[in-house]
Design an enzyme around this catalytic site. Structure first.
Site, PDB file in Angstrom:
ATOM      1  N   ARG A  92    -105.333 -24.113  64.925  1.00  0.00           N
ATOM      2  CA  ARG A  92    -104.055 -23.648  64.400  1.00  0.00           C
ATOM      3  C   ARG A  92    -103.084 -23.327  65.522  1.00  0.00           C
ATOM      4  O   ARG A  92    -101.881 -23.428  65.361  1.00  0.00           O
ATOM      5  CB  ARG A  92    -104.318 -22.410  63.532  1.00  0.00           C
ATOM      6  CG  ARG A  92    -103.085 -21.635  63.087  1.00  0.00           C
ATOM      7  CD  ARG A  92    -102.243 -22.457  62.127  1.00  0.00           C
ATOM      8  NE  ARG A  92    -101.044 -21.764  61.697  1.00  0.00           N
ATOM      9  CZ  ARG A  92     -99.917 -21.637  62.398  1.00  0.00           C
ATOM     10  NH1 ARG A  92     -99.846 -22.128  63.613  1.00  0.00           N
ATOM     11  NH2 ARG A  92     -98.879 -21.005  61.888  1.00  0.00           N
ATOM     12  N   TYR A  93    -103.625 -22.895  66.652  1.00  0.00           N
ATOM     13  CA  TYR A  93    -102.795 -22.536  67.804  1.00  0.00           C
ATOM     14  C   TYR A  93    -103.162 -23.493  68.932  1.00  0.00           C
ATOM     15  O   TYR A  93    -104.331 -23.820  69.104  1.00  0.00           O
ATOM     16  CB  TYR A  93    -103.079 -21.082  68.213  1.00  0.00           C
ATOM     17  CG  TYR A  93    -102.971 -20.143  67.038  1.00  0.00           C
ATOM     18  CD1 TYR A  93    -101.731 -19.806  66.516  1.00  0.00           C
ATOM     19  CD2 TYR A  93    -104.110 -19.644  66.405  1.00  0.00           C
ATOM     20  CE1 TYR A  93    -101.619 -18.988  65.412  1.00  0.00           C
ATOM     21  CE2 TYR A  93    -104.015 -18.819  65.294  1.00  0.00           C
ATOM     22  CZ  TYR A  93    -102.769 -18.497  64.799  1.00  0.00           C
ATOM     23  OH  TYR A  93    -102.661 -17.695  63.693  1.00  0.00           O
ATOM     24  N   ARG A  96    -106.247 -22.705  71.504  1.00  0.00           N
ATOM     25  CA  ARG A  96    -107.553 -22.170  71.111  1.00  0.00           C
ATOM     26  C   ARG A  96    -108.008 -22.707  69.767  1.00  0.00           C
ATOM     27  O   ARG A  96    -107.181 -23.046  68.919  1.00  0.00           O
ATOM     28  CB  ARG A  96    -107.542 -20.645  71.100  1.00  0.00           C
ATOM     29  CG  ARG A  96    -106.468 -20.012  70.235  1.00  0.00           C
ATOM     30  CD  ARG A  96    -106.183 -18.598  70.777  1.00  0.00           C
ATOM     31  NE  ARG A  96    -105.319 -17.804  69.931  1.00  0.00           N
ATOM     32  CZ  ARG A  96    -103.979 -17.851  69.974  1.00  0.00           C
ATOM     33  NH1 ARG A  96    -103.357 -18.689  70.781  1.00  0.00           N
ATOM     34  NH2 ARG A  96    -103.271 -17.077  69.195  1.00  0.00           N
ATOM     35  N   CYS A 105    -125.313 -14.816  57.884  1.00  0.00           N
ATOM     36  CA  CYS A 105    -124.865 -13.566  58.491  1.00  0.00           C
ATOM     37  C   CYS A 105    -125.973 -12.533  58.322  1.00  0.00           C
ATOM     38  O   CYS A 105    -126.855 -12.698  57.491  1.00  0.00           O
ATOM     39  CB  CYS A 105    -123.624 -13.044  57.770  1.00  0.00           C
ATOM     40  SG  CYS A 105    -122.299 -14.255  57.662  1.00  0.00           S
ATOM     41  N   CYS A 109    -120.701  -9.571  53.608  1.00  0.00           N
ATOM     42  CA  CYS A 109    -119.671  -8.592  53.307  1.00  0.00           C
ATOM     43  C   CYS A 109    -118.908  -9.067  52.078  1.00  0.00           C
ATOM     44  O   CYS A 109    -118.487 -10.220  52.010  1.00  0.00           O
ATOM     45  CB  CYS A 109    -118.716  -8.464  54.486  1.00  0.00           C
ATOM     46  SG  CYS A 109    -119.582  -8.286  56.048  1.00  0.00           S
ATOM     47  N   CYS A 112    -115.390 -10.769  52.552  1.00  0.00           N
ATOM     48  CA  CYS A 112    -115.292 -11.814  53.585  1.00  0.00           C
ATOM     49  C   CYS A 112    -114.228 -12.872  53.264  1.00  0.00           C
ATOM     50  O   CYS A 112    -114.157 -13.384  52.155  1.00  0.00           O
ATOM     51  CB  CYS A 112    -116.642 -12.495  53.730  1.00  0.00           C
ATOM     52  SG  CYS A 112    -116.635 -13.796  54.975  1.00  0.00           S
ATOM     53  N   ARG A 114    -114.275 -15.780  54.378  1.00  0.00           N
ATOM     54  CA  ARG A 114    -114.934 -17.075  54.209  1.00  0.00           C
ATOM     55  C   ARG A 114    -116.003 -17.004  53.133  1.00  0.00           C
ATOM     56  O   ARG A 114    -117.062 -17.625  53.243  1.00  0.00           O
ATOM     57  CB  ARG A 114    -115.510 -17.554  55.536  1.00  0.00           C
ATOM     58  CG  ARG A 114    -114.425 -17.658  56.567  1.00  0.00           C
ATOM     59  CD  ARG A 114    -114.774 -18.457  57.794  1.00  0.00           C
ATOM     60  NE  ARG A 114    -113.711 -18.211  58.756  1.00  0.00           N
ATOM     61  CZ  ARG A 114    -113.849 -17.411  59.818  1.00  0.00           C
ATOM     62  NH1 ARG A 114    -115.024 -16.855  60.103  1.00  0.00           N
ATOM     63  NH2 ARG A 114    -112.825 -17.202  60.604  1.00  0.00           N
ATOM     64  N   ASP A 272    -107.254 -10.450  53.729  1.00  0.00           N
ATOM     65  CA  ASP A 272    -106.587 -11.677  53.299  1.00  0.00           C
ATOM     66  C   ASP A 272    -106.612 -11.739  51.771  1.00  0.00           C
ATOM     67  O   ASP A 272    -107.523 -11.200  51.154  1.00  0.00           O
ATOM     68  CB  ASP A 272    -107.347 -12.894  53.851  1.00  0.00           C
ATOM     69  CG  ASP A 272    -107.225 -12.984  55.367  1.00  0.00           C
ATOM     70  OD1 ASP A 272    -106.121 -12.732  55.883  1.00  0.00           O
ATOM     71  OD2 ASP A 272    -108.236 -13.297  56.021  1.00  0.00           O
ATOM     72  N   ASP A 309    -103.186 -12.391  58.594  1.00  0.00           N
ATOM     73  CA  ASP A 309    -103.091 -13.846  58.602  1.00  0.00           C
ATOM     74  C   ASP A 309    -102.224 -14.234  57.418  1.00  0.00           C
ATOM     75  O   ASP A 309    -102.606 -14.004  56.269  1.00  0.00           O
ATOM     76  CB  ASP A 309    -104.484 -14.479  58.468  1.00  0.00           C
ATOM     77  CG  ASP A 309    -105.037 -14.889  59.814  1.00  0.00           C
ATOM     78  OD1 ASP A 309    -104.431 -15.777  60.432  1.00  0.00           O
ATOM     79  OD2 ASP A 309    -106.056 -14.328  60.240  1.00  0.00           O
ATOM     80  N   LYS A 316    -101.295 -15.850  62.323  1.00  0.00           N
ATOM     81  CA  LYS A 316    -101.575 -14.426  62.518  1.00  0.00           C
ATOM     82  C   LYS A 316    -100.325 -13.726  63.018  1.00  0.00           C
ATOM     83  O   LYS A 316     -99.687 -14.196  63.942  1.00  0.00           O
ATOM     84  CB  LYS A 316    -102.615 -14.306  63.624  1.00  0.00           C
ATOM     85  CG  LYS A 316    -103.883 -13.621  63.212  1.00  0.00           C
ATOM     86  CD  LYS A 316    -104.746 -13.344  64.425  1.00  0.00           C
ATOM     87  CE  LYS A 316    -106.190 -13.635  64.101  1.00  0.00           C
ATOM     88  NZ  LYS A 316    -106.437 -15.085  64.003  1.00  0.00           N
TER      89      LYS A 316
HETATM   90  C1  LIG Z   1    -107.465 -15.524  64.725  1.00  0.00           C
HETATM   91  C2  LIG Z   1    -107.605 -16.895  65.110  1.00  0.00           C
HETATM   92  C3  LIG Z   1    -107.772 -17.258  66.455  1.00  0.00           C
HETATM   93  C4  LIG Z   1    -107.839 -16.236  67.581  1.00  0.00           C
HETATM   94  O1  LIG Z   1    -106.660 -15.503  67.681  1.00  0.00           O
HETATM   95  P1  LIG Z   1    -106.456 -14.418  68.832  1.00  0.00           P
HETATM   96  O2  LIG Z   1    -105.235 -13.685  68.427  1.00  0.00           O
HETATM   97  O3  LIG Z   1    -106.327 -15.169  70.102  1.00  0.00           O
HETATM   98  O4  LIG Z   1    -107.674 -13.540  68.839  1.00  0.00           O
HETATM   99  C5  LIG Z   1    -107.882 -18.584  66.749  1.00  0.00           C
HETATM  100  N1  LIG Z   1    -107.817 -19.538  65.788  1.00  0.00           N
HETATM  101  C6  LIG Z   1    -107.646 -19.216  64.489  1.00  0.00           C
HETATM  102  C7  LIG Z   1    -107.578 -20.300  63.486  1.00  0.00           C
HETATM  103  C8  LIG Z   1    -107.545 -17.884  64.099  1.00  0.00           C
HETATM  104  O5  LIG Z   1    -107.393 -17.586  62.809  1.00  0.00           O
HETATM  105  S1  SF4 Z   2    -117.247 -10.856  57.327  1.00  0.00           S
HETATM  106 FE1  SF4 Z   2    -118.052 -12.763  56.437  1.00  0.00          FE
HETATM  107  S2  SF4 Z   2    -118.629 -14.024  58.178  1.00  0.00           S
HETATM  108 FE2  SF4 Z   2    -118.441 -11.913  58.919  1.00  0.00          FE
HETATM  109  S3  SF4 Z   2    -120.519 -11.047  58.740  1.00  0.00           S
HETATM  110 FE3  SF4 Z   2    -119.425 -10.506  56.888  1.00  0.00          FE
HETATM  111  S4  SF4 Z   2    -119.972 -12.148  55.462  1.00  0.00           S
HETATM  112 FE4  SF4 Z   2    -120.443 -12.897  57.499  1.00  0.00          FE
END
Ligand SMILES: *Cc1c(COP(=O)(O)O)cnc(C)c1O
Ligand code: SF4
Length: 360
Positions: A92-93, A96, A105, A109, A112, A114, A272, A309, A316
């Site tokens: 996305r960025y 990174r 996990c 949670c 979560c 995801r 989120d 996000d 973010k």
């Molecule tokens: C949060 C995130 C990151 C890391 O972001 P930082 O602000 O550098 O910690 C990288 N990629 C994605 C897709 C993210 O959601």
């Molecule tokens: S937040 Fe989601 S990915 Fe992270 S430990 Fe909990 S269940 Fe796993």
């Protein structure tokens, strides 16, 4: 077998067992876990003090997760899949990537982001890992690889070592990061051997995930001590959770304790709008007020960034009184990373999660 594996294998996952242990209705628990699996390992279970406490609510299935209100929210709220050039990798960025290398996990949670991915019993296969690595190799803008999941530390040392080695060998990758819930939820996993494997690939940073002071125990302190002694820099990402840590006292205590464990608070994430987690979402105004109080009370060392996000891959953003403009009725305009103003709404459902009342 190693201690952590035995503990993990003795986790409560079955609705019948969970209902039995926590005196809930099997049918209710089952209807939730059919969509969103549960995982409560014996260690995390042992640090829950009573029904409905802040740790209990992070891991016990709640029927609000499958309530109608929650259907308004999205499966992939922050558009991770939209920015995914190959499976399990989000770019996305420019500099990174986020690379999901595990679907397991130490606990699942309930809030979560995801939820759609974790705990489906699938291993991330070798081909997915290979494709992700190939993608990272192919783009020399990528200097920061954030490994997440699921939880990367749920992989065996050998597997992890192998992936870390491959990433480290890519010349343009400067830093590796691992996001993990393990130090607070399955501290037995942190062994000197694991710490050595991680520090062999430095610069490597760990983002821990503690949400509540109750997760800080002698064992989790010891685990973080092993990592810090191995020279691994650590910072923490918390989630601001309604009814769990959404007050300045709890967060101040959490952040100050983390500093004593050589962990810098890094992010406090606004929940989120992920389907199945809306009952954990506070309003942004509440979050801003908490940050404001903390700011007046304690050092910046103890203060994470409060961040959101934006929906659908908007990116973010740091939430501060300067970036958020309230336009009334729980609606806001928020400056996105590229500068445009994005609309955002607080949860419409004012559902309160009272576990006991709702699950029985
Ligand atoms: C949060 C995130 C990151 C890391 O972001 P930082 O602000 O550098 O910690 C990288 N990629 C994605 C897709 C993210 O959601
Ligand atoms: S937040 Fe989601 S990915 Fe992270 S430990 Fe909990 S269940 Fe796993």
């Amino acid at each position: 077998m190693r201690e952590w594996k035995t503990i993990h294998q003795n986790s409560l996952t079955d609705p019948g067992e969970i209902s039995h242990v926590f005196s809930l209705r099997t049918q209710t628990v089952g209807s939730v876990t059919a969509t969103y699996p549960a995982m409560i390992n014996p260690y995390y279970r042992s640090i829950i003090e009573r029904a409905d406490d802040p740790l209990y609510r992070q891991v016990i299935p709640d029927r609000l997760e499958i309530s109608r209100e929650n259907l308004n929210c999205s499966e992939d709220p922050i558009g991770e899949d939209r920015y995914s050039p190959v499976p399990n990798l989000t770019h996305r960025y420019p500099d990174r990537v986020l690379f999901l290398i595990s679907h397991t996990c130490p606990i699942y949670c309930r809030f979560c982001t995801r939820k759609r991915k974790v705990g489906r019993g699938l291993k991330v296969d070798e081909q997915t890992i290979e494709q992700g690595l190939a993608y990272i190799r192919s783009d020399d803008r990528i200097r920061d690889v954030l490994l997440s999941g699921g939880d990367p530390l749920m992989l065996e040392d050998k597997t992890l070592e192998c992936i870390l080695g491959e990433v480290r060998d890519i010349p343009h990758v400067e830093i590796i990061r691992i996001g993990t819930r393990v130090p607070g939820a399955l501290p037995h996993r942190i062994t000197p051997a694991l710490a050595a494997c991680l520090s062999d690939h430095n610069p490597l940073y760990i983002h821990t995930h503690f949400n509540h002071p109750g997760e800080i125990t002698d064992l989790s302190r010891e685990a973080c001590g092993i990592l810090a002694d191995a020279g691994i820099p650590m910072s923490n990402q918390s989630v601001l959770l309604k009814g769990i840590n959404d007050n300045p006292e709890t967060l101040e205590s959490l952040f100050r304790s983390l500093l004593t464990m050589r962990i810098r608070p890094y992010y406090l994430f606004h929940v989120d709008n992920v389907r199945g987690a809306d009952h954990f979402r506070t309003t942004i105004e509440e979050g801003l007020a908490i940050m404001d109080t903390l700011h007046r009370r304690t050092s910046s060392m103890a203060l994470p960034r409060y961040a959101l996000d934006l929906p659908d891959g908007g990116g973010k953003v740091n939430l501060t009184t300067g970036t958020v403009q309230s336009v009334g009725d729980g609606k806001y305009l928020i400056a996105a990373p590229e500068g445009e103003m994005v609309q955002y709404s607080d949860p419409e459902c004012s559902v309160t999660s009272n576990m006991k009342a709702s699950n029985k």
